[in-house]
Write an enzyme that holds these catalytic residues in place. Structure first.
Site, PDB file in Angstrom:
ATOM      1  N   HIS A  39       0.837  -1.206   0.000  1.00  0.00           N
ATOM      2  CA  HIS A  39       0.000   0.000   0.000  1.00  0.00           C
ATOM      3  C   HIS A  39       0.875   1.260   0.000  1.00  0.00           C
ATOM      4  O   HIS A  39       0.583   2.232  -0.705  1.00  0.00           O
ATOM      5  CB  HIS A  39      -0.894   0.026   1.243  1.00  0.00           C
ATOM      6  CG  HIS A  39      -1.850  -1.117   1.354  1.00  0.00           C
ATOM      7  ND1 HIS A  39      -1.783  -2.051   2.360  1.00  0.00           N
ATOM      8  CD2 HIS A  39      -2.895  -1.490   0.590  1.00  0.00           C
ATOM      9  CE1 HIS A  39      -2.748  -2.935   2.224  1.00  0.00           C
ATOM     10  NE2 HIS A  39      -3.444  -2.628   1.150  1.00  0.00           N
ATOM     11  N   GLN A 154      -1.100  -4.266  -9.162  1.00  0.00           N
ATOM     12  CA  GLN A 154      -1.130  -5.371 -10.121  1.00  0.00           C
ATOM     13  C   GLN A 154      -1.382  -6.697  -9.405  1.00  0.00           C
ATOM     14  O   GLN A 154      -1.834  -7.657 -10.013  1.00  0.00           O
ATOM     15  CB  GLN A 154       0.225  -5.386 -10.860  1.00  0.00           C
ATOM     16  CG  GLN A 154       0.452  -6.543 -11.801  1.00  0.00           C
ATOM     17  CD  GLN A 154      -0.426  -6.475 -13.045  1.00  0.00           C
ATOM     18  OE1 GLN A 154      -0.718  -5.391 -13.537  1.00  0.00           O
ATOM     19  NE2 GLN A 154      -0.852  -7.636 -13.528  1.00  0.00           N
ATOM     20  N   ASP A 156      -3.752  -7.501  -7.555  1.00  0.00           N
ATOM     21  CA  ASP A 156      -5.158  -7.847  -7.799  1.00  0.00           C
ATOM     22  C   ASP A 156      -5.442  -7.564  -9.275  1.00  0.00           C
ATOM     23  O   ASP A 156      -6.158  -6.620  -9.632  1.00  0.00           O
ATOM     24  CB  ASP A 156      -6.047  -7.032  -6.863  1.00  0.00           C
ATOM     25  CG  ASP A 156      -5.790  -7.374  -5.404  1.00  0.00           C
ATOM     26  OD1 ASP A 156      -6.339  -8.360  -4.919  1.00  0.00           O
ATOM     27  OD2 ASP A 156      -4.972  -6.670  -4.767  1.00  0.00           O
ATOM     28  N   GLN A 159      -9.068  -7.466 -10.630  1.00  0.00           N
ATOM     29  CA  GLN A 159      -9.727  -6.261 -10.104  1.00  0.00           C
ATOM     30  C   GLN A 159      -9.310  -5.031 -10.919  1.00  0.00           C
ATOM     31  O   GLN A 159     -10.142  -4.223 -11.340  1.00  0.00           O
ATOM     32  CB  GLN A 159      -9.344  -6.103  -8.634  1.00  0.00           C
ATOM     33  CG  GLN A 159      -9.605  -4.722  -8.048  1.00  0.00           C
ATOM     34  CD  GLN A 159      -9.373  -4.679  -6.551  1.00  0.00           C
ATOM     35  OE1 GLN A 159     -10.122  -5.275  -5.800  1.00  0.00           O
ATOM     36  NE2 GLN A 159      -8.355  -3.973  -6.101  1.00  0.00           N
TER      37      GLN A 159
HETATM   38  N1  ATP Z   1       1.796  -6.534  -2.589  1.00  0.00           N
HETATM   39  C1  ATP Z   1       1.173  -5.551  -3.213  1.00  0.00           C
HETATM   40  N2  ATP Z   1       1.790  -4.872  -4.186  1.00  0.00           N
HETATM   41  C2  ATP Z   1       1.163  -3.872  -4.861  1.00  0.00           C
HETATM   42  N3  ATP Z   1      -0.106  -3.483  -4.590  1.00  0.00           N
HETATM   43  C3  ATP Z   1      -0.759  -4.134  -3.613  1.00  0.00           C
HETATM   44  C4  ATP Z   1      -0.163  -5.191  -2.881  1.00  0.00           C
HETATM   45  N4  ATP Z   1      -1.072  -5.650  -1.985  1.00  0.00           N
HETATM   46  C5  ATP Z   1      -2.173  -4.908  -2.144  1.00  0.00           C
HETATM   47  N5  ATP Z   1      -2.000  -3.999  -3.129  1.00  0.00           N
HETATM   48  C6  ATP Z   1      -2.976  -3.059  -3.662  1.00  0.00           C
HETATM   49  O1  ATP Z   1      -3.450  -2.226  -2.617  1.00  0.00           O
HETATM   50  C7  ATP Z   1      -4.793  -1.874  -2.878  1.00  0.00           C
HETATM   51  C8  ATP Z   1      -5.616  -2.195  -1.680  1.00  0.00           C
HETATM   52  O2  ATP Z   1      -5.599  -3.596  -1.475  1.00  0.00           O
HETATM   53  P1  ATP Z   1      -6.115  -4.304  -0.173  1.00  0.00           P
HETATM   54  O3  ATP Z   1      -6.387  -3.293   0.870  1.00  0.00           O
HETATM   55  O4  ATP Z   1      -7.145  -5.296  -0.490  1.00  0.00           O
HETATM   56  O5  ATP Z   1      -4.797  -5.048   0.329  1.00  0.00           O
HETATM   57  P2  ATP Z   1      -4.377  -6.515   0.214  1.00  0.00           P
HETATM   58  O6  ATP Z   1      -3.070  -6.661   0.838  1.00  0.00           O
HETATM   59  O7  ATP Z   1      -4.588  -6.938  -1.219  1.00  0.00           O
HETATM   60  O8  ATP Z   1      -5.369  -7.253   1.124  1.00  0.00           O
HETATM   61  P3  ATP Z   1      -6.022  -8.629   0.920  1.00  0.00           P
HETATM   62  O9  ATP Z   1      -5.559  -9.242  -0.358  1.00  0.00           O
HETATM   63  O10 ATP Z   1      -5.618  -9.398   2.101  1.00  0.00           O
HETATM   64  O11 ATP Z   1      -7.457  -8.204   0.872  1.00  0.00           O
HETATM   65  C9  ATP Z   1      -5.223  -2.665  -4.114  1.00  0.00           C
HETATM   66  O12 ATP Z   1      -5.088  -1.830  -5.268  1.00  0.00           O
HETATM   67  C10 ATP Z   1      -4.216  -3.779  -4.140  1.00  0.00           C
HETATM   68  O13 ATP Z   1      -4.012  -4.328  -5.439  1.00  0.00           O
HETATM   69  C1  PAF Z   2     -10.354  -1.623  -4.378  1.00  0.00           C
HETATM   70  C2  PAF Z   2     -10.868  -1.953  -2.988  1.00  0.00           C
HETATM   71  C3  PAF Z   2     -10.351  -0.928  -1.988  1.00  0.00           C
HETATM   72  C4  PAF Z   2     -12.391  -1.846  -2.993  1.00  0.00           C
HETATM   73  O1  PAF Z   2     -12.933  -2.182  -1.764  1.00  0.00           O
HETATM   74  C5  PAF Z   2     -10.473  -3.383  -2.560  1.00  0.00           C
HETATM   75  O2  PAF Z   2     -11.016  -4.329  -3.415  1.00  0.00           O
HETATM   76  C6  PAF Z   2      -9.000  -3.555  -2.401  1.00  0.00           C
HETATM   77  O3  PAF Z   2      -8.513  -3.165  -1.331  1.00  0.00           O
HETATM   78  O4  PAF Z   2      -8.323  -4.069  -3.295  1.00  0.00           O
HETATM   79  N1  BAL Z   3      -7.486  -7.211  -2.304  1.00  0.00           N
HETATM   80  C1  BAL Z   3      -8.777  -7.442  -2.901  1.00  0.00           C
HETATM   81  C2  BAL Z   3      -9.882  -7.241  -1.963  1.00  0.00           C
HETATM   82  C3  BAL Z   3     -10.488  -8.483  -1.439  1.00  0.00           C
HETATM   83  O1  BAL Z   3      -9.818  -9.509  -1.301  1.00  0.00           O
HETATM   84  O2  BAL Z   3     -11.690  -8.460  -1.137  1.00  0.00           O
END
Ligand code: ATP
Ligand code: PAF
Ligand code: BAL
Length: 337
Positions: A39, A154, A156, A159
């Site tokens: 993040h 990337q 996700d 998404q």
């Molecule tokens: N390791 C990473 N590298 C780059 N971007 C990331 C990474 N982890 C999460 N993101 C991005 O941060 C944003 C918020 O994601 P989110 O809060 O769901 O975190 P997360 O670590 O993916 O959590 P989880 O997968 O456990 O839900 C999204 O755009 C996600 O793709």
């Molecule tokens: C884009 C988002 C914040 C929407 O709830 C979530 O799917 C995430 O954290 O990747």
């Molecule tokens: N990081 C994508 C949000 C979800 O897992 O719901």
């Protein structure tokens, strides 16, 4: 690094009142909190794009609409104080952390965004309704924050592709910026859900990234072989004639040739990844594979085995213990002919 404190905003009223200096670019990073260095990398990219006079808004909202299992929603980590510190350190000006009542004042919205066919594949197939809920909140958060650009990871990949489609198909007029996946030094993609892994589960979970890297390396080796073959001098005269004769004989028994030939291209990419995942499935702490797919990043349909060029995404999802993890790697299938 000294940073100015980020403003904590809890309501849409306060958000609308957030002054935007004339001409300043606003960049938004949407999250579900439990912020980690993935993040922070998104926030730093947003800060760099918005510039010192621009404005970076981070949203923290655990969106109930995109969760299937109630248990997954309940146990999702909520760490707002720590999130504020991470966001601030990475350069955020404001953190918008609304309650569910603030985002959905009339309860769950009746009218929602539908993700369409791309939203039913891979993650959509494993988590029915997930992408409709995700796009609905992303649309709402884009309307509430009114950015010039929004930054997504990337990690996700599906998404990200769906958000790009929504913004294009429905003319949101907002730039969508992709940020490469941030990994721990041993390869594990950073994810808020990693904190649920025990030490043993984390070791098994490494198979996700190892499988993707094995596939990438197999593809690179094939591409190097093809490049060498193209630059090797062509055999002439008698040698060429003998080669042609040999080829004709081999082609006569096409079935035998097909069986004898090692997997190439997409099939080899999948096979290299699958071998690593199969091994992890046999561990004492086993990996339980949900899917492994090599897909077209435009629509997340499976890449056919005879595809020998273009962009692809190798995506994997698996459970380790009670934790479901995803990962992916972008690949270029070019230079295989
Ligand atoms: N390791 C990473 N590298 C780059 N971007 C990331 C990474 N982890 C999460 N993101 C991005 O941060 C944003 C918020 O994601 P989110 O809060 O769901 O975190 P997360 O670590 O993916 O959590 P989880 O997968 O456990 O839900 C999204 O755009 C996600 O793709
Ligand atoms: C884009 C988002 C914040 C929407 O709830 C979530 O799917 C995430 O954290 O990747
Ligand atoms: N990081 C994508 C949000 C979800 O897992 O719901």
């Amino acid at each position: 690094m000294t940073t100015a404190p980020a403003a904590l905003i809890r309501t849409s009223g306060e958000l609308h009142a957030l002054a935007r200096p004339a001409g300043a670019q606003r960049a938004v990073v949407m999250t579900m909190g439990a912020l980690h260095q993935g993040h922070a990398t998104l926030i730093r990219a947003a800060r760099a794009a918005a510039g010192p006079d621009g404005q970076v808004v981070v949203t923290v909202f655990v969106n109930p609409l995109q969760f299937g299992e109630a248990a997954d929603l309940e146990r999702y980590p909520r760490t707002l104080d720590a999130d504020l510190a991470v966001a601030e350190e990475a350069g955020a000006d404001a953190v918008f952390a609304p309650s569910a009542e603030e985002v959905y004042p009339g309860g769950e919205p009746q009218v929602r965004i539908t993700a369409g066919p791309m939203g039913e594949r891979l993650e959509g197939s494993s988590r029915p309704g997930h992408f409709d809920g995700m796009l609905t909140v992303v649309a709402k958060l884009l309307h509430l924050t009114r950015p010039d650009a929004a930054f997504f990871g990337q990690k996700d990949a599906q998404q990200l592709a769906l958000i790009r489609r929504m913004v294009r198909d429905l003319d949101f007029g907002i730039g969508i910026v992709a940020v490469p996946t941030v990994r721990d030094p041993d390869g594990l993609a950073l994810s808020s859900r990693n904190r649920f892994l025990s030490a043993g589960e984390r070791t098994t979970a490494l198979a996700l990234s190892k499988a993707l890297f094995a596939a990438r390396d197999r593809l690179a080796a094939q591409q190097a072989l093809h490049a060498r073959a193209r630059t090797a001098p062509q055999p002439g005269g008698r040698a060429a004639a003998l080669t042609r004769l040999g080829e004709a004989r081999a082609a006569a028994d096409s079935q035998a040739v097909a069986l004898a030939r090692p997997a190439v291209g997409p099939a080899a990419v999948r096979a290299a990844a699958r071998a690593v995942l199969d091994e992890a499935a046999q561990e004492d702490v086993p990996l339980v594979l949900d899917y492994l797919a090599l897909v077209d990043p435009a629509d997340f349909t499976e890449v056919p085995d005879d595809r020998d060029g273009g962009e692809a995404v190798l995506a994997v999802a698996a459970r380790v213990g009670a934790t479901r993890l995803i990962d992916n790697i972008p690949l270029n299938l070019g230079a295989l002919t």
